[in-house]
Write a protein that holds these residues in place. Structure first.
Motif, mmCIF file in Angstrom:
data_model
loop_
_atom_site.group_PDB
_atom_site.id
_atom_site.type_symbol
_atom_site.label_atom_id
_atom_site.label_comp_id
_atom_site.label_asym_id
_atom_site.label_seq_id
_atom_site.Cartn_x
_atom_site.Cartn_y
_atom_site.Cartn_z
ATOM 1 N N LEU A 112 1.565 -0.374 -5.882
ATOM 2 C CA LEU A 112 2.761 -0.539 -6.713
ATOM 3 C C LEU A 112 3.642 -1.675 -6.221
ATOM 4 N N SER A 117 4.321 -3.552 -9.438
ATOM 5 C CA SER A 117 5.691 -3.407 -9.952
ATOM 6 C C SER A 117 6.658 -4.413 -9.364
ATOM 7 N N GLU A 160 8.109 3.432 -2.928
ATOM 8 C CA GLU A 160 7.672 3.288 -4.327
ATOM 9 C C GLU A 160 7.793 4.609 -5.084
ATOM 10 N N SER A 188 6.960 -1.092 -14.276
ATOM 11 C CA SER A 188 6.383 -2.406 -13.991
ATOM 12 C C SER A 188 6.820 -3.481 -14.978
#
Lengths: 145, 218
Positions: free
Chosen positions: A30, A34, B73, B110
């Protein structure tokens, strides 16, 4: 999609078995998916260049470098041969395409020795070779090194 | 002596911290909340103490009961919580529905939220002298246009059917952000309806940015 593929085809696994290591693998993945990759999307780069009239190369170099500085530290704490221990995981799968992109944009990868080492190891793996951008039927010819 | 608890380092208005707060509340997990001020003194996330916990210097970080294992995260943390605390599952059992829930979560986490992050707005305003409100609104509207289409195909009471999923945890903070930047939510009726339903639930209310100890009254 990667999580779905794992559930449909659990062997060989791309996730560590231990829940904490699994969380760490997902976190590395991620951190790319992201926190770095979104900034390099074509629509963002076009907006930076055509609407804001700024240098898209400086923009993307900035975010890749900032992201990799943190990721190098995080991965160093979990890595052995690969990002999390000795098994390939979702972290490695996200790392390799991002390093390819980093090089395309002229990011100096020597700043990130752990990430570079893992990328070099994976570049020899048949699954990664077959998946490489330049191995695809729609790829342009690979530029000379 | 009380049993060891999880510790969540977050910020009242950080979307990613907020998602984890909702997850912890839905699962009935007690935790200590340690605010990290993203603005004070140039940002406490850049100080050595926080950098030692999370080298990427973003929020949140969840420290486990051992007092030293730090997870980062928000989506990785939520998947971990769902595995280790299986009550009140945050993912559908069906693999395809699960993939759709994760996809919707990732559209927020995202595609939309990262480009509206504080550090990005800082660069847009300081380096480019551009309007950060216009930038934020533009990308949220683009992302919500896609998300409205996705969610309208899967929604029941919530984003995916009638069970609360990780998609809902990502939606609520992003709608708050959207409203902050002047996005007209009536253009996204499914997202608006689901958000309204979720906002009435105690777990979501307790996790709301404005209800945190470090919240700043607007």
């Amino acid at each position: 999609m990667l999580e779905f593929l794992e559930e449909m085809c659990p062997t060989p696994s791309i996730f560590p078995r231990d829940p904490v290591k699994r969380a760490q693998a997902r976190a590395h993945a991620l951190a790319v998916a992201s926190e770095i990759q979104p900034f390099g999307q074509v629509r963002i780069l076009e907006h930076i260049e055509k609407t804001l009239h700024q240098d898209k190369k400086e923009w993307i170099q900035h975010w890749i470098t900032e992201g990799f500085v943190g990721l190098e530290r995080n991965v160093s704490s979990t890595a052995a041969e690969f990002c999390v221990g000795g098994e390939i995981s979702i972290a490695d799968i996200c790392l390799v395409p991002q390093i390819f992109n980093a090089r395309l944009w002229g990011v100096d990868m020597t700043q990130f020795p752990t990430l570079s080492r893992i990328d070099a190891t994976l570049s020899q793996h048949p699954a990664f070779v077959a998946a490489h951008a330049y191995s695809q039927p729609d790829a342009p010819p690979r530029p000379p090194n | 002596m009380s049993s060891p608890k999880l510790t969540l380092y977050g910020y009242w208005r950080s979307s990613a911290s907020w998602r984890v707060r909702i997850a912890l509340n839905l699962k009935g997990i007690d935790y200590d909340y340690r605010p990290v001020n993203l603005i004070k003194d140039g940002g406490e996330q850049y100080k050595d103490e926080y950098k030692a916990l999370n080298p990427i210097q973003l929020l949140p970080t969840l420290v486990l009961e051992d007092g030293k294992t730090a997870l980062t995260e928000s989506l990785a943390i939520i998947e971990y919580l769902d595995e280790v605390y299986p009550e009140n599952r945050l993912l559908p059992a069906d693999p395809v529905q699960k993939a759709l829930a994760r996809a919707q979560a990732l559209v927020v986490a995202s595609d939309i939220q990262p480009v509206g992050n504080l550090r990005v707005l800082g660069k847009i305003a300081a380096d480019y002298n551009a309007d950060k409100a216009a930038w934020s609104k533009y990308w949220i509207e683009k992302g919500f246009t896609a998300l409205e289409e996705m969610v309208s195909k899967t929604a029941g009471k919530y984003s995916v059917g009638d069970q609360i999923t990780v998609a809902d945890l990502c939606l609520v903070p992003q709608v708050y952000n959207a409203s902050r930047w002047g996005v007209d939510m009536s253009k996204f009726p499914t997202l608006q309806r689901v958000n309204q339903t979720l906002s009435e639930l105690p777990a979501f209310q307790k996790a709301h940015a404005d209800n945190q100890i470090d919240a700043v009254k607007q």
